[in-house]
Design an enzyme around this catalytic site. Structure first.
Site: not given
Ligand code: GLY
Ligand code: MN
Ligand code: MN
Length: 478
Positions: A420, A393, A260, A438, A277, A416, A440
């Site tokens: 890491y 979410h 995060h 990552r 992201d 996603e 996504e």
């Molecule tokens: N951007 C938050 C997630 O990928 O869950």
């Molecule tokens: Mn994300």
């Molecule tokens: Mn996400």
């Protein structure tokens, strides 16, 4: 195709605009009817808009409407209350205040709210407490009320009112609701399945997100700071009348291993990978996209190996997003693929299915910590995806009676996976340390053919490197 439009600025619409706006409110009316059809007899539901939140002294955070409230009303006004009875709906709004409007501009007028929203009556919020509330609750069996467990003042005041009502109930003339149920029980299964209008809005927002990610691929140069990339993203979002659905993560080099990371203050170096992201949000519909790309023209060979491993895992997981499958299956598919790659890198030993099964056995036990240290969870520590919609979410269960919920047409999820490798992990070969990747995408469930709604955002190595090379050619030209 009808589009979901915010109805906040209606006050300025001319009468001839009214007919073109009216169909929009049908979407919200339909949703409320669907909600009403599922209410218990003699029940009432209260839904509250978000309240403005203080950032510092007289300064507020940008207002974001509560997703449930917007889903049922299309109204972006703060401090509003939606009351739903099985047969009719009322809306309580902040009353017009000419003094306040000098500072804040006009509010949605009560008469407009009735006209556009199929609301039986729009009233001033001042009537709700303390006048109407006891009438609305009196002799009602069931109250739908979200109890967030926070000190939200509306919800707390209602509970106080119920207590007062139960005290009066001793006289035998009135009674208070005997059951309080969360409206989420009706609303969230509704929100889990998206309509064609919501799909169009997602596509529109993903086109903005695409522009932002493409702009980064074209403009990023070593020597820039992560916050400059964040500024490029936010510029694209705002230029197209949207906002960031969540604080953008721009993580270069080893910062990509911080899941995060939002400080976004490091200077980017030539050999870095950059994990971004970031997703646009407009009309309370979120997108959620991650791309990882080299700061230079090309991935290094080790970066490319890790990247390809994540990409392969992601593609396999997306193929699992079919009706009848579930998010656990999608996760398992991604994890097995990642474990295979970790074995081929010499980082894990054994075979993928043993790793998976051991992780499942130990998930709920005291060994959970141990498996985090010894198996794939050390390198892939989050789930493969989540529901996406009005919240990043998004709402909706993943399990029903402990069994994973089957994917259905119209659900939207992210896929996603990532790898890491901590810069401090001395158990892995040095060349892996500090690499974080990552990828996504946002996926629409449709029979056996999932649609990657974000497919226009480049993710193949060759496509990414082509744009990166072109961006350097562009810079080096006189
Ligand atoms: N951007 C938050 C997630 O990928 O869950
Ligand atoms: Mn994300
Ligand atoms: Mn996400």
């Amino acid at each position: 195709m009808r589009m979901l439009k915010s109805l906040v600025s209606e006050k300025y619409l001319l009468d001839e605009d009214l007919s073109s706006m009216t169909p929009d409110s049908e979407i919200f009316t339909k949703r409320r009817s669907h909600f009403q059809s599922q209410m218990l007899p003699n029940s009432i539901a209260f839904l509250f808009s978000s309240s403005p939140k203080t950032r510092s002294r007289d300064v507020f955070y940008p207002f974001r409407q509560d997703s449930d409230f917007f889903y049922l009303t299309g109204i972006e006004e703060p401090l509003s209350i939606l009351v739903i009875e099985p047969e009719q709906c009322f809306l309580y709004l902040e009353p017009s205040d000419p003094e306040k409007e000098i500072w804040e501009g006009p509010k949605l007028e009560l008469s407009r709210a009735e006209h556009f929203h199929g609301i039986s009556k729009a009233k001033s919020r001042k009537d709700f407490f303390p006048k109407d509330i006891s009438l609305l609750l009196s002799n009602r069996d069931v109250l739908y009320l979200r109890q967030k467990g926070t000190r939200d003042h509306f919800e707390e005041k209602i509970l106080t009112e119920i207590n007062l009502l139960s005290q009066r109930a001793r006289s035998g003339k009135e009674r208070s609701p005997h059951t309080i149920i969360s409206p989420n029980t009706i609303l969230h299964p509704m929100r889990l399945i998206k309509s064609s209008e919501e799909k169009s809005l997602l596509e529109e927002n993903l086109a903005i997100t695409r522009d932002a990610h493409l702009s980064l691929l074209q403009k990023t140069q070593p020597g820039m700071f992560e916050y400059e990339l964040e500024a490029i993203i936010e510029y694209e979002f705002r230029k197209q009348n949207s906002y960031a659905a969540y604080p953008s993560i721009v993580a270069s080099g080893k910062n990509a291993c911080i899941l995060h990371y939002t400080k976004n203050n490091r200077k980017i170096e030539k050999g870095d990978l950059i994990l971004v992201d970031a997703g646009a949000e407009k009309l309370c519909m979120c997108t959620d996209i991650t791309r990882t790309f080299p700061a230079g023209e090309k991935f290094s060979s080790i970066q490319k190996e890790v990247y390809e491993a994540v990409l392969e895992s992601q593609k396999k997981a997306i193929r699992k997003c079919t009706v009848g499958s579930n998010m656990d299956d999608v996760h398992k598919e991604a994890v097995l693929s990642l474990i295979e790659s970790l074995i081929s890198f010499g980082i894990l030993k054994g075979n993928p299915i043993d790793h998976w099964e051991r992780s499942q056995e130990t998930e709920q036990t005291k060994d959970a910590k141990k498996i985090k240290d010894i198996s794939y969870k050390r390198y892939f520590m989050h789930r493969t995806g989540h529901w996406l919609g009005m919240d990043v979410h998004d709402v909706g269960s993943y399990y029903n009676m402990k069994k994973p919920l089957s994917l259905q047409n119209g659900m939207v999820c992210t896929v996603e996976p990532g790898l890491y490798f901590s810069p401090l992990d001395e158990t892995i070969p040095r060349e892996f340390r500090g690499i974080g990747v990552r990828i996504e995408d946002d996926v629409w469930i449709q029979d056996r053919n999932p649609i990657v709604l974000s497919q226009e955002i480049p993710k193949e190595v060759s496509d990414i490197e082509k744009i990166r090379e072109e961006s350097f050619e562009h810079i080096s030209k006189p």
